[in-house]
Motif scaffolding. Structure first.
Motif, mmCIF file in Angstrom:
data_model
loop_
_atom_site.group_PDB
_atom_site.id
_atom_site.type_symbol
_atom_site.label_atom_id
_atom_site.label_comp_id
_atom_site.label_asym_id
_atom_site.label_seq_id
_atom_site.Cartn_x
_atom_site.Cartn_y
_atom_site.Cartn_z
ATOM 1 N N ASP A 1 0.837 -1.193 0.000
ATOM 2 C CA ASP A 1 0.000 0.000 0.000
ATOM 3 C C ASP A 1 0.875 1.247 0.000
ATOM 4 O O ASP A 1 1.552 1.540 0.978
ATOM 5 N N ASN A 2 0.830 2.009 -1.093
ATOM 6 C CA ASN A 2 1.657 3.215 -1.170
ATOM 7 C C ASN A 2 0.894 4.488 -0.860
ATOM 8 O O ASN A 2 1.457 5.577 -0.900
ATOM 9 N N GLU A 3 -0.399 4.372 -0.540
ATOM 10 C CA GLU A 3 -1.194 5.548 -0.205
ATOM 11 C C GLU A 3 -1.460 5.651 1.297
ATOM 12 O O GLU A 3 -1.773 6.715 1.807
ATOM 13 N N GLY A 4 -1.377 4.545 2.003
ATOM 14 C CA GLY A 4 -1.468 4.588 3.455
ATOM 15 C C GLY A 4 -2.801 4.244 4.066
ATOM 16 O O GLY A 4 -2.866 3.817 5.218
ATOM 17 N N LEU A 5 -3.902 4.408 3.331
ATOM 18 C CA LEU A 5 -5.210 4.206 3.950
ATOM 19 C C LEU A 5 -5.438 2.739 4.306
ATOM 20 O O LEU A 5 -5.899 2.427 5.405
ATOM 21 N N SER A 6 -5.115 1.836 3.402
ATOM 22 C CA SER A 6 -5.285 0.409 3.701
ATOM 23 C C SER A 6 -4.403 -0.007 4.874
ATOM 24 O O SER A 6 -4.830 -0.762 5.759
ATOM 25 N N SER A 7 -3.182 0.493 4.893
ATOM 26 C CA SER A 7 -2.269 0.175 6.000
ATOM 27 C C SER A 7 -2.821 0.678 7.321
ATOM 28 O O SER A 7 -2.763 -0.016 8.348
ATOM 29 N N LEU A 8 -3.353 1.887 7.322
ATOM 30 C CA LEU A 8 -3.919 2.448 8.543
ATOM 31 C C LEU A 8 -5.115 1.633 9.008
ATOM 32 O O LEU A 8 -5.260 1.348 10.208
ATOM 33 N N LEU A 9 -5.976 1.231 8.088
ATOM 34 C CA LEU A 9 -7.147 0.425 8.453
ATOM 35 C C LEU A 9 -6.725 -0.899 9.078
ATOM 36 O O LEU A 9 -7.328 -1.350 10.058
ATOM 37 N N LEU A 10 -5.675 -1.505 8.547
ATOM 38 C CA LEU A 10 -5.205 -2.769 9.116
ATOM 39 C C LEU A 10 -4.553 -2.570 10.480
ATOM 40 O O LEU A 10 -4.643 -3.442 11.353
ATOM 41 N N LEU A 11 -3.908 -1.435 10.684
ATOM 42 C CA LEU A 11 -3.384 -1.135 12.019
ATOM 43 C C LEU A 11 -4.531 -1.003 13.019
ATOM 44 O O LEU A 11 -4.445 -1.483 14.150
ATOM 45 N N TYR A 12 -5.602 -0.349 12.606
ATOM 46 C CA TYR A 12 -6.770 -0.224 13.479
ATOM 47 C C TYR A 12 -7.417 -1.577 13.742
ATOM 48 O O TYR A 12 -7.858 -1.856 14.864
#
Length: 228
Positions: free
Chosen positions: A169-180
């Protein structure tokens, strides 16, 4: 069907409290996540007034924006980002998703995270160290320095925490959702970090690694008692 793997790690250090390093590995369908969410003009304007944000990479700015959006507008984040993401990736359904949906529905807005130079330096240094260490994700530096050692090195003295994400993920939103979501991490360490009302500062570094992998190092901190 192509799959992508996202590995996320959590390390908490706050007011002398330390918990063990933990990881979650999630395999997702390789489908672009492109939610129809309008950028919040007020939030963008506030961030753009910050010199650290101005000098950050496009990917780092995106991750800082979405982290703040989730804290300031939790229900909108749930409805416009989380629910569409789960619909796109049904394998994420379950108790972790259900608890996050519930949490985002009841939490009150959290303090704005101001991009901060020392935390940004810490994130950049650690991202570079991981990149030079063959992409091995850890909250300990390759020279053995601990998280607290790294905070001391950049001169950040107040409570702080760190999240690390590695994936496609190079935009960050998917990564952030998975962190949550914190899949398979019962103590929900990443979520607790991101929901922590004591944090008011943020530093982010995003670095591209081989095989189209993107490393995101996120530092969160309490406000410093003295001027930088």
């Amino acid at each position: 069907m192509n799959l992508k793997v996202l590995v996320i790690g959590c390390f908490l250090f706050c007011s002398g409290y330390l918990n063990a390093q933990q990881y979650s590995q999630v395999v997702l369908k390789d489908i672009p996540f492109e939610p129809n969410i309008a950028m919040n003009a007020d939030l963008v304007k506030k961030l753009e007034q910050n010199s650290v944000y101005q000098s950050a990479s496009k990917a780092a700015r995106s991750f800082i924006y979405w982290t703040n959006f989730a804290r300031l507008y939790p229900m909108a984040f749930r409805d416009e980002a989380l629910l569409p993401f789960i619909k796109l990736q049904p394998s994420l359904k379950g108790k972790y998703a259900n608890s996050l949906i519930k949490d985002l529905g009841k939490i009150t807005p959290l303090p704005f995270l101001e991009p901060e130079l020392k935390l940004t330096m810490a994130a950049q240094l650690h991202a570079e160290d991981i990149a030079q260490n063959n992409g091995r994700v850890s909250h300990q530096s390759s020279d053995g320095a601990s998280f607290s050692d790294r905070m001391k090195k950049v001169g950040y003295k107040n409570c702080s925490g760190e999240n690390i994400s590695l994936g496609n993920d190079n935009e960050g939103l998917s990564s952030l959702l998975l962190l949550y979501l914190d899949i398979n991490l019962p103590d929900l360490g990443h979520r607790k970090n991101l929901f922590n009302p004591n944090y008011t500062k943020i530093g982010v570094s995003v670095k591209q690694l081989p095989n189209n992998q993107f490393l995101i190092v996120q530092e969160l901190g309490c406000g410093e008692s003295s001027k930088n």
